[in-house]
Write a protein that holds these residues in place. Sequence first.
Motif, mmCIF file in Angstrom:
data_model
loop_
_atom_site.group_PDB
_atom_site.id
_atom_site.type_symbol
_atom_site.label_atom_id
_atom_site.label_comp_id
_atom_site.label_asym_id
_atom_site.label_seq_id
_atom_site.Cartn_x
_atom_site.Cartn_y
_atom_site.Cartn_z
ATOM 1 N N GLU A 225 0.813 -1.218 0.000
ATOM 2 C CA GLU A 225 0.000 0.000 0.000
ATOM 3 C C GLU A 225 0.844 1.265 0.000
ATOM 4 O O GLU A 225 0.434 2.310 -0.522
ATOM 5 N N SER A 228 1.613 3.799 -3.025
ATOM 6 C CA SER A 228 0.742 4.869 -3.507
ATOM 7 C C SER A 228 0.684 5.992 -2.484
ATOM 8 O O SER A 228 0.367 5.751 -1.319
ATOM 9 N N ARG A 230 -1.498 8.050 -2.176
ATOM 10 C CA ARG A 230 -2.883 8.255 -1.731
ATOM 11 C C ARG A 230 -3.139 7.552 -0.400
ATOM 12 O O ARG A 230 -4.081 7.889 0.315
ATOM 13 N N ASN A 231 -2.311 6.565 -0.074
ATOM 14 C CA ASN A 231 -2.454 5.830 1.183
ATOM 15 C C ASN A 231 -1.597 6.493 2.255
ATOM 16 O O ASN A 231 -0.387 6.670 2.072
ATOM 17 N N ASN A 232 -2.211 6.844 3.366
ATOM 18 C CA ASN A 232 -1.478 7.540 4.418
ATOM 19 C C ASN A 232 -2.139 7.260 5.765
ATOM 20 O O ASN A 232 -3.083 7.941 6.158
#
Length: 250
Positions: A225, A228, A230-232
């Motif tokens: 994950e 990306s 966008r994943n945090n």
Amino acid sequence: MCGRFAASSRPEDIVELFGVEQWDPAETLAPSWNVAPTERAFVVLDRVPKGAAEPVRQLRVLRWGLVPQWARSPETAVKMINARSDTVHEKPAYRQAFASRRCILPVDGYYEWQTVPAERGRPRKKPFFVSRADGLPLALAGLYEFWRNRAVPSEHPEGWLVTFTVVTTEAEELLAPIHERMPLFLDPGSFDDWLDPGSSEPEELRRLLIPPPPGVLRATPVSPEVGSIRNNHAGLTEPYVEVEVETTLF
């Protein structure tokens, strides 16, 4: 290396850990577990304020990816997120910053990707989270620089861009199978000497940049994950076990 890191420490904790004397609470950031190049992060530095005689330790929010003073545009930043310790004192992009604008980047740890041969098809990338085994923040050695945006007046909010880069070296034995490079981090006993803007002797400064002894770092496999931006979330730094899927032939 290093192309992503996690930084979730509260600024109040950074202030206490590094002996920060000046921090504007209005200059703050939300915790991030997936900081990417050109994003902002907390940086500790010593700088002499206008009208003062002695440097003051400050906590600042700077952008990752160094833009040299002579750069025509800030687009070079994405290519200058790291600086090699063996040449940082002589490369035009970093030489002046190394002489008087050194900083520390407090992070939870950083991510690195290992190229793993695939059974069939292309090789794949396996992510790891590298952190201190004792759980304390890593104090990454860095440099910072000022860039004047001449498209607007100097007093304009975008008149100056302040950026930083992370100093790297050859990976230690534990990390070499994952990636050949790693960031350098400092022991507390080296903080003052590294941050002191009055220290400019290259060889003395380079002696502060030594790899950590064995056992200080740990490398934990983590979820894909993290690939990306966008994943945090905090789960990105947690151990990840790959599940092998059995294939039944009918």
